[in-house]
Write a protein that holds these residues in place. Sequence first.
Motif, mmCIF file in Angstrom:
data_model
loop_
_atom_site.group_PDB
_atom_site.id
_atom_site.type_symbol
_atom_site.label_atom_id
_atom_site.label_comp_id
_atom_site.label_asym_id
_atom_site.label_seq_id
_atom_site.Cartn_x
_atom_site.Cartn_y
_atom_site.Cartn_z
ATOM 1 N N SER A 132 39.151 -15.431 34.701
ATOM 2 C CA SER A 132 40.212 -16.307 34.203
ATOM 3 C C SER A 132 41.187 -16.620 35.326
ATOM 4 C CB SER A 132 40.947 -15.627 33.044
ATOM 5 O OG SER A 132 40.075 -15.422 31.965
ATOM 6 N N LEU A 183 43.749 -18.686 21.882
ATOM 7 C CA LEU A 183 42.633 -19.082 21.012
ATOM 8 C C LEU A 183 42.841 -18.599 19.581
ATOM 9 C CD1 LEU A 183 39.613 -18.420 23.421
ATOM 10 C CD2 LEU A 183 40.662 -20.610 22.842
ATOM 11 N N LEU A 187 44.585 -15.761 27.249
ATOM 12 C CA LEU A 187 43.620 -16.704 26.664
ATOM 13 C C LEU A 187 43.294 -16.318 25.232
ATOM 14 C CD1 LEU A 187 40.943 -17.613 29.377
ATOM 15 C CD2 LEU A 187 42.459 -19.156 28.145
ATOM 16 N N CYS A 215 36.429 -21.722 27.509
ATOM 17 C CA CYS A 215 37.111 -20.440 27.690
ATOM 18 C C CYS A 215 36.141 -19.270 27.817
ATOM 19 C CB CYS A 215 38.059 -20.181 26.530
ATOM 20 S SG CYS A 215 39.444 -21.332 26.453
ATOM 21 N N GLU A 232 44.252 -20.958 32.205
ATOM 22 C CA GLU A 232 45.132 -20.520 31.131
ATOM 23 C C GLU A 232 46.197 -21.567 30.813
ATOM 24 O OE1 GLU A 232 46.691 -16.729 32.094
ATOM 25 O OE2 GLU A 232 44.730 -15.743 32.184
ATOM 26 N N LEU A 245 37.647 -12.284 28.316
ATOM 27 C CA LEU A 245 38.844 -13.077 28.052
ATOM 28 C C LEU A 245 40.100 -12.296 28.433
ATOM 29 C CD1 LEU A 245 38.171 -14.684 24.550
ATOM 30 C CD2 LEU A 245 38.313 -15.872 26.724
ATOM 31 N N VAL A 254 44.442 -24.481 28.930
ATOM 32 C CA VAL A 254 44.130 -24.117 27.544
ATOM 33 C C VAL A 254 45.409 -24.052 26.718
ATOM 34 C CG1 VAL A 254 43.255 -22.265 26.071
ATOM 35 C CG2 VAL A 254 42.016 -22.900 28.133
#
Length: 931
Positions: free
Chosen positions: A514, A472, A468, A508, A519, A464, A522
């Motif tokens: 990524s 989260l 991100l 994710c 990104e 990650l 999300v």
Amino acid sequence: MTRLNAKHSRLSKDAVVVAPGLIPCGCVIDSVALGKEGLRLTLKHFSSPAVLDQLSSSAAAQTDLHVFLDNDHEKQHIHYRGTVQVGRSSGISLDIAGNTEELSNDIERLLQHTGTNRPEAATPDPSLKQLYHQHCRRLLEQLLPEFMEGTFEGIEADLEEAAELREITRLKDMRFIFQSRQQRMLQDFQAQFQANQATLEPAAESRAGNKELHLLQQHEFEDWLDLQAIATRVNKANTGANFLLNQFLNQIFRQDVNDDNNPLTPRALCVCLQYMVDHLGIAREHRLTIYRAWENALVRVWPAAIRSLINDCRRADLEAIDITELPANWSLRDREHATDDAGSATAATEDSSEETPETNHARHEASGSPSVGRSLFQLMALESNPSSEVSDWEEPNPRLSENLRSRRRELLDRLHGDEPDMAGLLRELANSDSDLASSLDHTAVEKANLVDRLFEPLKTHDELSGSLRHQLQKLRLPVFETLVETPDFLNAGDHPARDIINNLMHICLAERASSKKLEATVADIVEELTEIEVSDPDLMGSLGERLKQLVERQDQSFLRNSERLAKTLEGKERLRLTRKEARQRLNSLLSNRQVPKILIRILQAGWEQLIVLTMLREGPESRHCEELFDVVAQLQAWLSPADTSEELAFERELESSVMLQFIERELKTAGEVSRVRPVIDELSGILEGNGEAETTWVDEYGDADEAPAPLPPELEDSRWASRAKEISVGDWVEVRLDTGETRRLRLVWGSEDSLRFVFLSPKGMSEVSYGFPEFVQKLAEGDAWLVESGDVPFLDQSLFSIVEDVYRKLNFQATHDALTGCMHRHDFEKQVSQLISILPSSAEDHAAALMVLDIDEFSVINASYGADAGDALLRHVADTLRKQSESRFAESHVGRISGNEFAVLINNISTEDCLDFAESLRRNFEQYVFR
């Protein structure tokens, strides 16, 4: 029923009475009175105290009575249903309303019956008790030898399949234990069996009961669960026999007998087995062999033995009713009974069996059926405070929800930035907000801790990006709000918030780099989610549907990637096998002989590749393929110095020009032009007689295929090799990688010929490939195992990890001293007993040591410096013992066996090493200055 005015007849006849929710019991019909209003049967000598108590306190309750008449060797069954009446002298009668012809005939048969009855008595019949004990001895005499024989067979079968030396050693130890301790094992089993029987024949001084609570070790509880599963399977297959057995024992011993206290039930016999096995010190993983043998023995012996006892009870004039003859509402213990006016039998039956939706709902609410969320709340409550009430966890906190709304933006910014603990952040905000502080109770803080633990796994996902991960982590706030407002969030598998979190994590945590697009997507979803009120189902549903579509697209991409990879691997495997077949045919033409060098150069220039491609496109039996192999054979014959016959020379003169054109044309379609031209020119000169073909000896044409890594001999015919061969495309496995990480992977391709397995992660294109021997080795070493399904949802996996951690902590707290962290005396003594039971009596290389030490003048230290100093000294001593033992010995245990007394148990240590270790400990404590 009004008072009966009828002829009164004395009678003494055995009967079986059925009271709601209790095992039917025996009684005696003392008298009958039949009048215009109906029939009254007076009952006495009930064999069940519980039934007597229930009937005595349940006036006007509906009850069934069964009478069995033995006339001319034929059983006649009379069934009465009536209302219970309790007389002034505590006598119990059964009133049946109405006077029908059928009822009169039944009474006439009852009065005329001449069969023999057992003597009236309120105490057990010695002859029936003797009959019972005979059958008990017979059961054990058949069951235990059958079990022992089955266990030996199971051990031998496991030894044949065992692959690891440690496993083989343990199995041989278990075989030795069973061979050398049979008599002791049987004595232990019978001792527990006798203890179970004490409930039927309690001693006079112990009738009040002598029950104790015992703390179970985790492995003891797991063994109990395994054996209870066996007992349940046998019970289900013999429900009717169990029900009859309970009734007969009830009448024999005049005690309340049911599945919980019947010493002959599979459940009770399993308790005896566990008591016996616990004294053997056999490793947990090998107890399954014992339990399989035990189940097989129970299935073969127990039903026939119980049927024999039941038949002998019937021959002794005892009667019981089959479970199929029970009334439909028999199991409803909390029935509504009529109060003042008892209606007819039919009306009372309808009243008792009727149940409204409200009462049904109330019953389910009262039952407190366990659930995932409730179980987790119970564990969390126990972990945080043993006195916590689970109801506190299940209660919503609307005041806290209201107070959080005004601080929402601040909370989100803080969670996105330095990612503090949710619980710590709430406490910090509560210090400056009196309203928030008043609603932030202990349970709310623990729920915040739970949310932090749910998101703890994110810290281990290095794939990650920082952006991100920050996004989260912000989800902790809506999850906490959901948990505060609707505690059932953890219970409901279809809760929209739960699906949203799981799907978002699924996207994710996919194993890919990524991207800015990911990104940004999300960030938009998280922003929208954090702005949604938990109570707005429409917006939640809309966002959930959007995420669901994204997950479906990702999963479809994964499936397409899997199919592409499988096709690529399948093509490579087909090419490998075809090339192997082509070389085998070429080898048959060229091996073990002199071969023209020009022929080898032609093959290397592209002729061999042309053969392989033709076999793939047209098949190995095609005409074109045969022509290509014929060219090789003809050139070998024409250019070989051993074959210079006139016929071949004539054939070469006639066909060489045509063959040269054929070879040139074919090579230009498959070979490199720069390599083809020189070879064709050289071959042309040789065929035209401008030079002789040089030859070389060929033992074997081409490089031999690399032989697959051999499988260790001990694994060749093992169950691990069988499991590896049985795995098929689409199966899921969990594999522990060399990095120590455990991944769940799906088999997308496997070839038995090449003996390779290729797995893909369910979240992306993470390919892992193993050779057959390597994969078998992983199975044998416990680094790979089959699983039922693919990716586990994020929240489910987090909840599972939390439960594991809580159980581990609770288990430690139950077996270890809270102050020092050492084992309690009881648990330490168990370790000592277990070690003694598995160590041979005369084996110097398997020696163990037990050291006991205490703190001199500890009471003086406590009196002089206070209890806090004493506690600190105890902790220091415990820490020193633990660190020194663990650093020097692979298997050691430290226990606190009294206030200031400790003990150390060490396995696999010589006497000299033990003395040296004890002296080093003494010097360490002597030289240490405690402050």
